[in-house]
Write an enzyme that holds these catalytic residues in place. Structure first.
Site, PDB file in Angstrom:
ATOM      1  N   LYS A 285       1.946  -3.743   6.537  1.00  0.00           N
ATOM      2  CA  LYS A 285       2.375  -3.684   5.131  1.00  0.00           C
ATOM      3  C   LYS A 285       3.885  -3.412   5.070  1.00  0.00           C
ATOM      4  CE  LYS A 285      -1.526  -4.641   3.282  1.00  0.00           C
ATOM      5  NZ  LYS A 285      -1.714  -5.975   2.683  1.00  0.00           N
TER       6      LYS A 285
ATOM      7  N   SER B 138       0.837  -1.207   0.000  1.00  0.00           N
ATOM      8  CA  SER B 138       0.000   0.000   0.000  1.00  0.00           C
ATOM      9  C   SER B 138       0.863   1.244   0.000  1.00  0.00           C
ATOM     10  CB  SER B 138      -0.875  -0.011   1.257  1.00  0.00           C
ATOM     11  OG  SER B 138      -1.461   1.250   1.460  1.00  0.00           O
TER      12      SER B 138
ATOM     13  N   TYR C 272      -2.099  -1.366  10.943  1.00  0.00           N
ATOM     14  CA  TYR C 272      -2.332  -1.873   9.588  1.00  0.00           C
ATOM     15  C   TYR C 272      -1.174  -1.482   8.670  1.00  0.00           C
ATOM     16  CZ  TYR C 272      -3.801  -1.617   4.745  1.00  0.00           C
ATOM     17  OH  TYR C 272      -3.810  -1.712   3.389  1.00  0.00           O
TER      18      TYR C 272
END
Ligand code: UFG
Length: 336
Positions: free
Chosen positions: A152, A124, A148
């Site tokens: 990544k 991302s 989150y």
């Protein structure tokens, strides 16, 4: 030989499964359906002459995963499966680290066990935070602002180390903001509960499920004061994955991080305008305070994807809104 698509029932995974089929690949989907619908895989199978194989299993279940590799002739993997709600990750960090990192590690273990070396990872643009320079280039500093985002960031690092030590070839694709839907209107995004992301909210307002959109801040240092993002059509994004697998098959070695965006920044008000054009009606909205944690603006530098993958996005914001609306209009309650 087949490509294993983890999280292949999810929004991006399901569109990618269709694109892989169209590109002539055999596809095996593995999904635990924790945040996705069996109806999505029904739609994928309907669009692919029933050719996509669907396995219900959790990636944290090492035995089940090894069985998938043993039962199917897998030679490439695309790893989408992950928890993905930024706010929830702040409330439940351990769940996010356990699930997102555990599944990535377990998947690499299973790949090594099965002698499979080519992997495309779903990363991302969140790893850039608010970049100093935009369009943002892949060599810009990375970090994260939520558990989150850290999953990544850490997964990319795990894969860099694994690629070096275990002879894997990996592409980490850093997505910008995926929107839109398959042009058939049978496949699209179906967020659980009240959506967090802009376009799903806009479309739920358009279809009457929500009363109005809250625009989070109009005092940013941008031309109209609202925040700017690089929205990319999910089918373009899906095709970017096919291009990444092709590049690996053609010898792209080691671990490579690549932006998948359009290079075009659109403000929240521009998105609302484009959505209203597609819907043929105004989208009621109200300006409210900024959302905590939001950045002001980001869009991708796209030259590296063009150079390494020979891929560029093709669909503009009008096409994104047209297709997203077509899906939402035909399926006001998503897959439910
Ligand atoms: N927005 C609104 N109202 C809404 C929803 C969003 O005004 O109801 C605005 C946001 O403030 C932001 C823009 O619309 O300016 C886009 O918001 P999204 O939530 O759609 O997308 P984000 O760029 O905030 O989120 C994306 C990904 C996440 C990722 C995050 C990193 O969806 O997975 O970038 O910042 F973690």
């Amino acid at each position: 030989m087949a490509v294993l698509v983890t999280g292949g029932a999810g929004y991006i995974g399901s569109h990618t499964a269709v694109a892989l089929h169209e590109a002539g690949r055999d596809v095996v989907v593995i999904d635990n359906f924790a945040n996705s619908s069996r109806k999505a895989t029904d739609a994928v199978r309907a669009l692919t002459a029933d050719s996509v194989v669907v396995v219900e299993a959790d990636l944290l279940d090492g035995e089940a995963l090894a069985e998938v590799f043993a039962d199917h002739d897998i030679d490439e993997v695309i790893h989408f499966a992950a928890h993905k709600a930024v706010g929830e990750s702040v409330q439940k960090p351990l769940d996010y680290y356990r699930n997102n990192l555990g599944s990535t590690i377990g998947l690499v273990d299973a790949m090594v066990g099965a002698g499979v070396s080519r992997l495309v990872f779903s990363s991302s643009c969140t790893v850039y935070g608010q970049p100093d320079e935009i369009p943002v280039v892949e060599t810009a500093p990375t970090g994260a602002e939520s558990p989150y985002g850290w999953t990544k960031y850490m997964s990319e690092q795990i894969l860099r180390d694994a690629a070096a030590a275990l002879d894997l070839d990996v592409v980490s694709l850093r997505y910008f903001n995926p929107v839109g839907a398959h042009e058939s209107g049978t496949l699209g995004e179906d967020p659980n509960g009240i959506p967090n992301n802009l376009v799903p909210v806009v479309m739920q307002v358009a279809v009457g499920r929500l009363e109005k959109l809250m625009v989070f801040g109009d005092d940013y240092d941008t031309p109209d004061g609202t925040a700017i993002r690089d929205y990319i059509h999910v089918v373009d994004l899906a095709e970017g994955h096919v291009a990444a697998l092709d590049a690996l098959a053609n010898g792209l070695a080691g671990c490579t991080a690549i932006n998948l965006g359009t290079g075009v920044g659109s403000s929240v008000l521009e998105v609302i305008g484009a959505a209203a054009d597609a819907v043929g009606a105004a989208i009621p909205y109200e300006i409210v305070d900024r959302r905590a944690g939001d950045i002001e603006q980001i869009y991708a530098r796209t030259e590296y994807a063009a150079e390494v993958l020979g891929w560029r996005s093709e669909r503009d914001l009008a096409a994104m809104m047209r297709d997203h609306w077509n899906w939402q209009r035909k399926n006001p309650n998503g897959f439910h």
